[in-house]
Scaffold this active site. Structure first.
Site, PDB file in Angstrom:
ATOM      1  N   GLY A   1      -2.989   3.293  -4.276  1.00  0.00           N
ATOM      2  CA  GLY A   1      -3.522   4.471  -5.507  1.00  0.00           C
ATOM      3  C   GLY A   1      -5.045   4.831  -4.365  1.00  0.00           C
TER       4      GLY A   1
ATOM      5  N   HIS B   1      -6.628  -2.375   8.980  1.00  0.00           N
ATOM      6  CA  HIS B   1      -5.343  -3.224   8.911  1.00  0.00           C
ATOM      7  C   HIS B   1      -5.970  -4.327  10.846  1.00  0.00           C
ATOM      8  CE1 HIS B   1      -3.758  -2.500   4.961  1.00  0.00           C
ATOM      9  NE2 HIS B   1      -4.127  -1.308   5.853  1.00  0.00           N
TER      10      HIS B   1
ATOM     11  N   GLY C   1      -4.670  -2.158  -0.632  1.00  0.00           N
ATOM     12  CA  GLY C   1      -3.901  -1.417  -1.706  1.00  0.00           C
ATOM     13  C   GLY C   1      -3.503   0.266  -1.967  1.00  0.00           C
TER      14      GLY C   1
ATOM     15  N   SER D   1       0.901  -1.276  -0.246  1.00  0.00           N
ATOM     16  CA  SER D   1      -0.198  -0.571  -0.074  1.00  0.00           C
ATOM     17  C   SER D   1       0.592   1.544   0.013  1.00  0.00           C
ATOM     18  CB  SER D   1      -0.395   0.022   1.475  1.00  0.00           C
ATOM     19  OG  SER D   1      -1.889  -0.994   1.062  1.00  0.00           O
TER      20      SER D   1
ATOM     21  N   GLN E   1     -13.010   0.681   0.679  1.00  0.00           N
ATOM     22  CA  GLN E   1     -13.330   2.101  -0.897  1.00  0.00           C
ATOM     23  C   GLN E   1     -13.666   1.414  -2.345  1.00  0.00           C
ATOM     24  OE1 GLN E   1      -9.588   3.762  -0.779  1.00  0.00           O
ATOM     25  NE2 GLN E   1      -9.054   3.906   0.713  1.00  0.00           N
TER      26      GLN E   1
ATOM     27  N   ASN F   1      -2.839   2.443   7.097  1.00  0.00           N
ATOM     28  CA  ASN F   1      -2.495   2.673   5.511  1.00  0.00           C
ATOM     29  C   ASN F   1      -3.592   3.483   5.196  1.00  0.00           C
ATOM     30  OD1 ASN F   1      -0.295   3.392   3.778  1.00  0.00           O
ATOM     31  ND2 ASN F   1      -0.002   1.403   3.929  1.00  0.00           N
TER      32      ASN F   1
ATOM     33  N   GLY G   1      -5.061   6.862   2.640  1.00  0.00           N
ATOM     34  CA  GLY G   1      -4.825   8.324   2.305  1.00  0.00           C
ATOM     35  C   GLY G   1      -6.042   8.909   1.157  1.00  0.00           C
ATOM     36  N   PHE G   2      -7.044   7.826   1.143  1.00  0.00           N
ATOM     37  CA  PHE G   2      -8.729   8.140   0.635  1.00  0.00           C
ATOM     38  C   PHE G   2      -9.305   7.662   2.261  1.00  0.00           C
ATOM     39  CE2 PHE G   2      -5.745   8.215  -3.107  1.00  0.00           C
ATOM     40  CZ  PHE G   2      -6.046   9.090  -3.570  1.00  0.00           C
TER      41      PHE G   2
ATOM     42  N   CYS H   1      -9.417  -1.794   3.719  1.00  0.00           N
ATOM     43  CA  CYS H   1      -8.392  -0.652   3.551  1.00  0.00           C
ATOM     44  C   CYS H   1      -9.478  -0.467   1.963  1.00  0.00           C
ATOM     45  CB  CYS H   1      -6.944  -1.137   3.210  1.00  0.00           C
ATOM     46  SG  CYS H   1      -6.363   0.669   3.119  1.00  0.00           S
ATOM     47  N   PHE H   2      -8.312  -0.552   0.951  1.00  0.00           N
ATOM     48  CA  PHE H   2      -8.654   0.052  -0.136  1.00  0.00           C
ATOM     49  C   PHE H   2     -10.158  -0.982  -0.834  1.00  0.00           C
ATOM     50  CE2 PHE H   2      -8.158   0.077  -4.847  1.00  0.00           C
ATOM     51  CZ  PHE H   2      -7.985   0.887  -5.359  1.00  0.00           C
TER      52      PHE H   2
ATOM     53  N   GLU I   1      -5.077  -7.495  10.550  1.00  0.00           N
ATOM     54  CA  GLU I   1      -4.245  -7.873  10.380  1.00  0.00           C
ATOM     55  C   GLU I   1      -2.786  -7.784  11.433  1.00  0.00           C
ATOM     56  OE1 GLU I   1      -1.927  -5.070   8.629  1.00  0.00           O
ATOM     57  OE2 GLU I   1      -4.494  -6.457   7.649  1.00  0.00           O
TER      58      GLU I   1
END
Length: 383
Positions: free
Chosen positions: A241, A357, A239, A58, A271, A309, A311-312, A267-268, A359
């Site tokens: 981006g 996260h 992930g 990530s 989203q 972790n 940023g979006f 996380c990703f 984990e």
């Protein structure tokens, strides 16, 4: 993008500079490989776990600033990597340990950075840098050391020529190209298809510990690929981006939701679920990165200290149930620092996700119960 030369730059004490896109420059010493690198400057507040951080996919195309003052005390070992390589574009530390001291260490952090060609800088005031990023936001940056150092104006122009993180698609860049299986530990109870968007190694391990055989599939996996493994549940990983670029994974998740297969996203993946439900996403000013972020599980009222972790974030209403094409949905978790959406759940079918996260590699284990919640969904569906 990184270009580097081999050599123990830390020992040579070569000069190095960190250049931010707004013109702020920090001068220090080379750490790791010598050369130049570009990425989005972000800070991570974890005091431990730098090996897991550096190998987290990530962090692709990001220059990570360690807020802990001394880094490298425990060296580097062959067990704690979260993937097959270091993914950060560059590393910024204040006071690197000169000699690692841990019985598991096989080499120093500096040596591993050199071996993998990761350009870094040490000896700068990371407190001032972190304060600057909090005030101005994460931004494009570059690290230059040795012969890569040039006039300040030239270096700034090169940084400003780099692409922004917003609008950048990176998940296919870091995902596995071939499917692989992580076998269940002990008796196999369930089969899960895990879509790799930048998955950390500890995530399928946490599922395997609960009797789940995990089939890790490429980010380009199709509906046929997913259901060919006969999954009891489907998982979407973390992930890098901008999630606004992930139309393929969003479409795949929609098919999973249509089939009402138990679904879990991290996380990703959170989203992606937000987008599949019709919510928007947006870029945070400086993101959440570290292992000490307070999150409330609104379904229980419990407050967890969690590893982050991202940023979006998902743009969903906090205080109401939303009607979506897949039934009712609500925000299940929220960050207590800034009210950012940290989890979603569907009320009419077995699907949920979290932004952080569970984990926890490295980090606290407060959220490990989420894997058990996924197991409960699969048990309920089977029953």
């Amino acid at each position: 993008m990184t270009t580097s030369t081999r050599g123990t730059a830390f020992q040579k004490a070569l000069p190095a500079v960190l250049v931010l896109e707004d013109g702020r420059i920090f001068r220090g010493r080379a750490y790791g490989a010598v050369g130049e690198t570009f990425g989005e400057a972000v800070f991570s507040t974890g005091m431990t776990g730098y090996q897991e951080t550096l190998t987290d996919p990530s962090y692709d195309r990001q220059i990570v600033v360690a807020t802990a003052p001394q880094i490298g005390n425990t060296g580097w070992n062959d067990e704690d990597d979260e993937s097959g390589r270091i993914w950060v574009s560059g590393y910024v530390v204040r006071d690197p340990a000169r000699v690692p001291s841990n019985w598991r260490a096989t080499r120093s952090l500096d040596e591993e950075l050199v071996a993998q060609g990761v350009v870094g800088v040490s000896g700068i005031d990371t407190r001032a840098l972190t304060r600057h990023l909090r005030e101005r936001g994460s931004m494009r940056s570059g690290i230059f050391s040795g012969e890569a150092i040039a006039a300040d104006s030239e270096l700034l122009a090169r940084v400003q020529a780099q692409p922004h993180m917003k609008g950048t698609s990176l998940y296919e860049e870091v995902a596995t190209k071939e499917a692989y299986v992580v076998p269940a530990v002990g008796e196999k109870r369930f089969t899960v298809a895990a879509i790799d968007l930048g998955i950390k190694g500890m995530t399928p391990q946490r599922m395997a510990e609960r009797g789940i055989e995990v089939h890790v599939l490429p980010a380009t996996a199709t509906e046929d690929d997913v259901y060919a493994v006969g999954p009891d549940g489907v998982f979407f990983s973390n992930g890098p981006g901008d999630p606004a670029t992930a139309d393929g994974p969003v479409a795949l998740m929609a098919t999973v939701l249509e089939r009402k297969t138990p679904l879990f996203g991290i996380c990703f993946g959170n989203q992606i679920l937000g987008r599949a439900l019709g919510f928007g996403t947006y870029k945070l000013k400086y993101g959440h990165r570290g292992i000490n972020q307070p999150v409330q599980d609104r379904t229980t009222g419990k407050v967890e200290v969690t590893a982050h972790n991202h940023g979006f974030a998902v743009d969903a209403p906090l205080d109401q149930v939303s009607e979506t094409k897949f039934g009712r949905a609500e925000v299940s978790h929220v960050c207590l620092n800034d009210d950012v959406v940290e989890g979603l759940q569907l009320l009419d079918q077995p699907a949920f996700s979290v932004q952080y996260h569970p984990e926890a590699a490295a980090g606290p284990h407060d959220a490990a119960y989420l894997f058990d919640r996924f197991v409960s969904l699969m048990e309920g569906q089977r029953a």
